[in-house]
Design a protein around this motif. Structure first.
Motif, PDB file in Angstrom:
ATOM      1  N   UNK A  73       0.670  -1.287  -0.159  1.00 50.50           N
ATOM      2  CA  UNK A  73      -0.085   0.027   0.059  1.00 50.50           C
ATOM      3  C   UNK A  73       0.873   1.275  -0.253  1.00 50.50           C
ATOM      4  N   UNK A  74       2.008   1.104   0.758  1.00 50.17           N
ATOM      5  CA  UNK A  74       2.847   2.434   0.811  1.00 50.17           C
ATOM      6  C   UNK A  74       3.568   2.590  -0.406  1.00 50.17           C
ATOM      7  N   UNK A  75       3.851   1.353  -1.199  1.00 48.74           N
ATOM      8  CA  UNK A  75       4.705   1.521  -2.295  1.00 48.74           C
ATOM      9  C   UNK A  75       4.007   1.525  -3.554  1.00 48.74           C
ATOM     10  N   UNK A  76       2.568   1.417  -3.547  1.00 44.32           N
ATOM     11  CA  UNK A  76       1.769   1.414  -4.706  1.00 44.32           C
ATOM     12  C   UNK A  76       1.932   2.334  -5.785  1.00 44.32           C
ATOM     13  N   UNK A  77       2.205   3.760  -5.272  1.00 49.05           N
ATOM     14  CA  UNK A  77       2.401   4.562  -6.282  1.00 49.05           C
ATOM     15  C   UNK A  77       3.771   4.761  -6.633  1.00 49.05           C
ATOM     16  N   UNK A  78       4.651   4.073  -6.050  1.00 49.16           N
ATOM     17  CA  UNK A  78       6.215   4.059  -6.491  1.00 49.16           C
ATOM     18  C   UNK A  78       6.669   3.304  -7.747  1.00 49.16           C
ATOM     19  N   UNK A  79       7.176   3.982  -8.564  1.00 51.19           N
ATOM     20  CA  UNK A  79       7.995   3.319  -9.847  1.00 51.19           C
ATOM     21  C   UNK A  79       8.941   2.422  -9.385  1.00 51.19           C
ATOM     22  N   UNK A  80       9.760   3.189  -8.421  1.00 46.11           N
ATOM     23  CA  UNK A  80      11.060   2.416  -8.070  1.00 46.11           C
ATOM     24  C   UNK A  80      10.971   1.556  -6.829  1.00 46.11           C
ATOM     25  N   UNK A  81       9.912   0.846  -6.794  1.00 48.61           N
ATOM     26  CA  UNK A  81       9.500  -0.050  -5.676  1.00 48.61           C
ATOM     27  C   UNK A  81      10.851  -1.031  -5.872  1.00 48.61           C
ATOM     28  N   UNK A  82      11.290  -1.845  -4.778  1.00 50.27           N
ATOM     29  CA  UNK A  82      12.311  -2.571  -4.756  1.00 50.27           C
ATOM     30  C   UNK A  82      11.783  -4.002  -5.639  1.00 50.27           C
ATOM     31  N   UNK A  83      10.478  -4.294  -5.495  1.00 47.17           N
ATOM     32  CA  UNK A  83       9.978  -5.417  -6.331  1.00 47.17           C
ATOM     33  C   UNK A  83      10.391  -5.210  -7.839  1.00 47.17           C
ATOM     34  N   UNK A  84      10.352  -4.023  -8.512  1.00 47.63           N
ATOM     35  CA  UNK A  84      10.316  -3.540  -9.791  1.00 47.63           C
ATOM     36  C   UNK A  84      11.788  -3.500 -10.403  1.00 47.63           C
ATOM     37  N   UNK A  85      12.860  -3.786  -9.363  1.00 44.34           N
ATOM     38  CA  UNK A  85      14.269  -3.288  -9.675  1.00 44.34           C
ATOM     39  C   UNK A  85      14.512  -4.547 -10.480  1.00 44.34           C
ATOM     40  N   UNK A  86      15.111  -4.162 -11.821  1.00 45.03           N
ATOM     41  CA  UNK A  86      15.828  -5.300 -12.609  1.00 45.03           C
ATOM     42  C   UNK A  86      17.324  -5.128 -12.505  1.00 45.03           C
ATOM     43  N   UNK A  87      18.029  -6.085 -12.066  1.00 45.19           N
ATOM     44  CA  UNK A  87      19.521  -5.986 -11.815  1.00 45.19           C
ATOM     45  C   UNK A  87      20.257  -5.728 -13.380  1.00 45.19           C
ATOM     46  N   UNK A  88      19.673  -6.045 -14.513  1.00 49.42           N
ATOM     47  CA  UNK A  88      20.314  -5.907 -15.534  1.00 49.42           C
ATOM     48  C   UNK A  88      20.127  -4.501 -15.993  1.00 49.42           C
ATOM     49  N   UNK A  89      19.073  -3.977 -15.732  1.00 52.86           N
ATOM     50  CA  UNK A  89      18.747  -2.658 -16.331  1.00 52.86           C
ATOM     51  C   UNK A  89      19.321  -1.382 -15.287  1.00 52.86           C
ATOM     52  N   UNK A  90      19.465  -1.904 -13.760  1.00 51.46           N
ATOM     53  CA  UNK A  90      19.842  -1.022 -13.020  1.00 51.46           C
ATOM     54  C   UNK A  90      21.266  -0.703 -12.861  1.00 51.46           C
ATOM     55  N   UNK A  91      21.608   0.634 -12.602  1.00 51.76           N
ATOM     56  CA  UNK A  91      22.930   1.000 -12.014  1.00 51.76           C
ATOM     57  C   UNK A  91      23.307   0.462 -10.854  1.00 51.76           C
ATOM     58  N   UNK A  92      24.566   0.650 -10.369  1.00 53.75           N
ATOM     59  CA  UNK A  92      24.946   0.075  -9.069  1.00 53.75           C
ATOM     60  C   UNK A  92      24.065   1.303  -7.931  1.00 53.75           C
ATOM     61  N   UNK A  93      23.983   2.374  -8.231  1.00 58.23           N
ATOM     62  CA  UNK A  93      23.407   3.462  -7.541  1.00 58.23           C
ATOM     63  C   UNK A  93      21.681   3.067  -7.335  1.00 58.23           C
ATOM     64  N   UNK A  94      21.198   2.663  -8.451  1.00 61.58           N
ATOM     65  CA  UNK A  94      20.037   2.315  -8.411  1.00 61.58           C
ATOM     66  C   UNK A  94      19.685   1.214  -7.151  1.00 61.58           C
ATOM     67  N   UNK A  95      20.708   0.150  -7.487  1.00 63.02           N
ATOM     68  CA  UNK A  95      20.671  -1.134  -6.562  1.00 63.02           C
ATOM     69  C   UNK A  95      20.769  -0.455  -4.913  1.00 63.02           C
ATOM     70  N   UNK A  96      21.793   0.642  -4.962  1.00 64.26           N
ATOM     71  CA  UNK A  96      22.037   0.813  -3.590  1.00 64.26           C
ATOM     72  C   UNK A  96      20.778   1.573  -2.910  1.00 64.26           C
ATOM     73  N   UNK A  97      20.073   2.207  -3.787  1.00 67.04           N
ATOM     74  CA  UNK A  97      18.844   3.163  -3.211  1.00 67.04           C
ATOM     75  C   UNK A  97      17.664   2.008  -2.852  1.00 67.04           C
ATOM     76  N   UNK A  98      17.610   0.936  -3.829  1.00 64.00           N
ATOM     77  CA  UNK A  98      16.483   0.019  -3.414  1.00 64.00           C
ATOM     78  C   UNK A  98      16.886  -0.531  -2.402  1.00 64.00           C
ATOM     79  N   UNK A  99      18.238  -1.046  -2.099  1.00 68.79           N
ATOM     80  CA  UNK A  99      18.490  -1.806  -0.856  1.00 68.79           C
ATOM     81  C   UNK A  99      18.418  -0.871   0.489  1.00 68.79           C
ATOM     82  N   UNK A 100      18.608   0.283   0.314  1.00 71.06           N
ATOM     83  CA  UNK A 100      18.344   1.254   1.485  1.00 71.06           C
ATOM     84  C   UNK A 100      16.941   1.425   1.934  1.00 71.06           C
ATOM     85  N   UNK A 101      16.199   1.317   0.741  1.00 72.77           N
ATOM     86  CA  UNK A 101      14.575   1.607   0.643  1.00 72.77           C
ATOM     87  C   UNK A 101      14.264   0.235   1.578  1.00 72.77           C
ATOM     88  N   UNK A 102      14.605  -0.715   1.275  1.00 75.20           N
ATOM     89  CA  UNK A 102      14.202  -2.137   1.909  1.00 75.20           C
ATOM     90  C   UNK A 102      14.525  -2.204   3.233  1.00 75.20           C
TER      91      UNK A 102
END
Length: 315
Positions: free
Chosen positions: A123-152
């Motif tokens: 519910x909290x992440x419903x409107x978030x396009x950068x939800x950790x569930x949507x992170x694709x490791x092939x398309x993401x930069x290292x910074x994207x992955x760090x941000x997703x990890x911090x969010x989790x």
């Protein structure tokens, strides 16, 4: 069975869930540190395995994974925190023992506690396009992955804070709220500006806050430590009545749970007095933002090349 770290293998986090539950079954309630040490002994980890640490922060990999195992078990209702810094078996532990095999993450998803926890996160992440569930490791930069990890990690911290607050004595919870408010700057940032109200017929007021250092204006506070129940509009209206009868025009109503839709509508409909509602998620985020009830576990330093140094512009 294990993940390789160099030449040394370490069990994955989910492989620590059953050993953790077993040591609590055998020994009863344990402090976090004692529980971790007992798990290390039960699994039979070597000094070499225990010596392995995260490259980014130097923290023990084993201890970190046991910590994550405890967090997931808590979300599934298989582990509880009977008091600060302690572990004990939760109501769903016996169901996991009944599997008679190592526990997997998928085994947790059938419990109502887990489903409620995940529904709250979604519910909290419903409107978030950068939800950790949507992170694709092939398309993401290292910074994207760090941000997703911090969010989790932050999401888990919010959940853990709520679990701890829901187990607090109601009077202690009132004190916690009176700690958060000066950290936010109320009363000039002084805890002495927070006034608890003695037990008795206080008219629904749990605390009085000096909005400024001289105490020229006050804010009334009400704190409800609920595990499940939502705060009704009747409770909020009673608090507003207590505010106005006391001559106060500003109030903060805080709870560990939620406010009903009617309560939110009522609070939004009044302009005088002014009332702010703070639910459990918002309170936990305020605690994180202002450093109340948490510790900074680690700071990761990320360096980048200094192009000015190589441009020939320096002396």
């Amino acid at each position: 069975m294990s993940e390789e770290t160099g030449l040394v293998e370490i069990p994955k986090w989910h492989q620590f869930m059953l050993p953790l539950l077993k040591v609590l079954q055998e020994r009863g309630e344990l402090s976090r540190n004692d529980a971790i040490e007992a798990v290390v002994q039960k699994v039979g980890l070597s000094e070499e395995q225990m010596a392995l640490s995260q490259e980014s922060n130097g923290k023990s990999i084993v201890r970190g994974r046991i910590g994550w195992a405890s967090s997931y078990l808590r979300s599934a209702g298989a582990l509880i925190g009977p008091k600060r810094g302690y572990f004990a078996l939760g109501p769903n532990a016996q169901n996991l023992f009944g599997l008679n095999r190592p526990i997997k993450r998928a085994d947790l998803t059938g419990f109502k506690e887990w489903q409620d926890h995940e529904a709250s996160k979604q519910a909290k992440n419903h409107a978030s396009s950068d939800s950790t569930a949507d992170i694709n490791t092939e398309d993401s930069t290292p910074e994207d992955l760090i941000e997703a990890g911090v969010k989790q990690i932050k999401e888990q911290l919010v959940s853990d804070l709520l679990d701890q607050m829901k187990e607090m004595d109601p009077h202690d919870f009132e004190g916690l709220v009176l700690d958060v408010l000066p950290a936010m700057g109320y009363g000039g940032g002084s805890r002495q500006a927070m006034q608890g109200v003695p037990r008795g017929p206080d008219g629904g007021i749990d605390g009085k806050i000096n909005e400024d250092k001289l105490g020229l204006d006050q804010i009334y506070m009400q704190a409800k430590r609920y595990s499940e129940n939502s705060v009704s509009s009747e409770k909020v209206q009673a608090f507003v009545g207590a505010m106005t009868s006391g001559g106060c025009r500003k109030g903060v109503f805080v709870t560990t749970s939620k406010f009903t839709a009617d309560a939110i509508r009522f609070a939004n409909s009044i302009r005088d007095p002014r009332l702010v509602l703070v639910d459990g998620d918002k309170l936990a985020n305020l605690m994180i933002q202002h450093g109340v009830g948490i510790q900074t576990k680690e700071v990761i330093k990320i360096s980048k090349i200094d192009l000015d140094f190589f441009s020939g512009g320096g002396d």
